[in-house]
Design a protein around this motif. Sequence first.
Motif, PDB file in Angstrom:
ATOM      1  N   SER A 104       0.825  -1.200   0.000  1.00  0.00           N
ATOM      2  CA  SER A 104       0.000   0.000   0.000  1.00  0.00           C
ATOM      3  C   SER A 104       0.864   1.257   0.000  1.00  0.00           C
ATOM      4  N   ALA A 105       1.885   1.289   0.864  1.00  0.00           N
ATOM      5  CA  ALA A 105       2.764   2.461   0.941  1.00  0.00           C
ATOM      6  C   ALA A 105       3.525   2.673  -0.361  1.00  0.00           C
ATOM      7  N   VAL A 141       2.702   1.753  -3.444  1.00  0.00           N
ATOM      8  CA  VAL A 141       1.795   2.201  -4.509  1.00  0.00           C
ATOM      9  C   VAL A 141       1.345   3.637  -4.245  1.00  0.00           C
ATOM     10  N   ARG A 142       1.002   3.942  -3.012  1.00  0.00           N
ATOM     11  CA  ARG A 142       0.524   5.280  -2.653  1.00  0.00           C
ATOM     12  C   ARG A 142       1.610   6.337  -2.895  1.00  0.00           C
ATOM     13  N   GLU A 143       2.865   5.988  -2.600  1.00  0.00           N
ATOM     14  CA  GLU A 143       3.946   6.965  -2.704  1.00  0.00           C
ATOM     15  C   GLU A 143       4.548   7.062  -4.108  1.00  0.00           C
ATOM     16  N   ASP A 144       4.151   6.172  -5.007  1.00  0.00           N
ATOM     17  CA  ASP A 144       4.665   6.221  -6.379  1.00  0.00           C
ATOM     18  C   ASP A 144       3.922   7.306  -7.142  1.00  0.00           C
ATOM     19  N   SER A 145       4.637   8.025  -7.982  1.00  0.00           N
ATOM     20  CA  SER A 145       4.008   9.120  -8.733  1.00  0.00           C
ATOM     21  C   SER A 145       3.108   8.608  -9.855  1.00  0.00           C
ATOM     22  N   SER A 171       0.170   6.026 -11.653  1.00  0.00           N
ATOM     23  CA  SER A 171      -1.125   5.459 -11.271  1.00  0.00           C
ATOM     24  C   SER A 171      -0.940   3.979 -10.922  1.00  0.00           C
ATOM     25  N   GLN A 172      -1.936   3.401 -10.263  1.00  0.00           N
ATOM     26  CA  GLN A 172      -1.889   1.964  -9.958  1.00  0.00           C
ATOM     27  C   GLN A 172      -1.793   1.143 -11.236  1.00  0.00           C
ATOM     28  N   LYS A 192      -4.335  -3.706 -12.139  1.00  0.00           N
ATOM     29  CA  LYS A 192      -4.408  -2.744 -11.045  1.00  0.00           C
ATOM     30  C   LYS A 192      -5.329  -3.274  -9.944  1.00  0.00           C
ATOM     31  N   TYR A 220      -4.392  -3.625  -6.095  1.00  0.00           N
ATOM     32  CA  TYR A 220      -5.267  -3.100  -5.042  1.00  0.00           C
ATOM     33  C   TYR A 220      -5.530  -4.177  -3.989  1.00  0.00           C
ATOM     34  N   ALA A 238      -2.661  -4.787  -1.656  1.00  0.00           N
ATOM     35  CA  ALA A 238      -2.453  -3.693  -0.706  1.00  0.00           C
ATOM     36  C   ALA A 238      -3.512  -3.652   0.392  1.00  0.00           C
TER      37      ALA A 238
END
Length: 153
Positions: free
Chosen positions: A41-42, A44-48, A50-51, A68, A72, A75
């Motif tokens: 989760s971290a 994917v969330r911190e990557d610039s 998209s999922q 994706k 999801y 995560a």
Amino acid sequence: MGKRDRIDPRQMALSFDAPARVTPTEGLLAGLDTYVAGLVSAIVREDSRSQAEVAAAMSAVLGETVSKDMLYAYAAPSKDGHNISAARFLALVVATKRSDALDALVTRIGCRVLEGEEYVLAQLGHVQAEMRRLKALERDLTTRARPLDGRAA
């Protein structure tokens, strides 16, 4: 996610601090699936990107499709039946260049991840320690060595 399983941002930074030696004990890796889901989760969330873009990058690394929706599910700690495999976690690490997340994971079992220059520095430290050991051995042998008087043994 239990308090023990939360992602501490300090765990996601590489350092040369030695991890504690781990003794296999009952429950040592309890909650690991939840912890890994938190790492995913971290990342994917911190990557610039998209999922969908992260999933596509993983797919390219693996040579197989990762959607994706799969990302999801990996995560989400509540999706017990959708734990990420080791191969897919490594593909995520490679696709996102997040070796710090792999380091955070393996630190739980007393290991560390070194890459690039970190590995070279660790290897250099090992060589220097070995040279000190050999110099100490040389000094010890020099003090104990007696000249040979030419007689056969």
